[in-house]
Design a protein around this motif. Structure first.
Motif, short mmCIF file in Angstrom:
data_model
loop_
_atom_site.label_atom_id
_atom_site.label_comp_id
_atom_site.label_asym_id
_atom_site.label_seq_id
_atom_site.Cartn_x
_atom_site.Cartn_y
_atom_site.Cartn_z
N LEU A 94 0.72 -1.29 0.04
CA LEU A 94 -0.06 0.04 0.00
C LEU A 94 0.79 1.18 -0.17
O LEU A 94 0.50 2.35 -0.78
CB LEU A 94 -1.05 0.06 1.10
N ASP A 95 2.12 1.23 0.77
CA ASP A 95 2.73 2.45 0.55
C ASP A 95 3.41 2.60 -0.41
O ASP A 95 3.75 3.82 -1.00
CB ASP A 95 4.02 2.20 1.64
N SER A 96 3.92 1.65 -1.17
CA SER A 96 4.25 1.89 -2.76
C SER A 96 3.45 2.19 -3.88
O SER A 96 3.92 2.67 -4.87
CB SER A 96 5.02 0.31 -3.09
N ARG A 97 2.15 2.22 -3.57
CA ARG A 97 1.07 2.85 -4.54
C ARG A 97 1.20 4.22 -4.69
O ARG A 97 1.36 4.88 -3.86
CB ARG A 97 -0.29 2.36 -4.11
N PRO A 98 1.08 4.62 -6.02
CA PRO A 98 0.79 6.15 -6.10
C PRO A 98 -0.29 6.83 -5.34
O PRO A 98 -1.36 6.04 -5.24
CB PRO A 98 0.74 6.50 -7.42
N ALA A 99 -0.22 8.09 -4.87
CA ALA A 99 -1.28 8.64 -4.45
C ALA A 99 -2.52 8.78 -5.48
O ALA A 99 -2.52 9.01 -6.63
CB ALA A 99 -0.83 9.93 -3.84
#
Length: 66
Positions: A42-47
Motif C-alpha cells: 500500500l505504501d508503494s502505490r501512487p497517491a
C-alpha cells in the motif's frame, strides 16, 4: 561427539518455530509478516488523484414550492 550435539540442539530448536507461533500484538508470525507485506504494498502505490467537489447546491436539493 557430545559437544557437537550440545551446539546443534539450539539450532534444531530454532528451526522448529512455525508461522502459528505467537508474535507481536497478539497475531501469529505469519499474520504479522502478511500485514507487513500488505502495508509495504500500500505504501508503494501512487497517491490517488484529488477528489472533485461533488456536493449538491442548496437550490437543487430544496423541494419545489407549490
Amino acid at each position: 561427539m557430545r559437544p557437537i550435539l550440545i551446539l546443534a540442539l539450539p539450532l534444531l530448536l530454532a528451526a522448529c518455530q512455525q508461522d502459528s507461533d505467537p508474535g507481536p500484538g497478539g497475531v501469529t508470525r505469519g499474520e504479522a509478516r502478511a500485514l507487513d507485506e500488505a502495508a509495504a504494498m500500500l505504501d508503494s502505490r501512487p497517491a490517488p488523484p484529488p477528489l472533485v467537489d461533488a456536493t449538491v447546491p442548496v437550490e437543487a436539493s430544496a423541494p419545489a414550492a407549490p
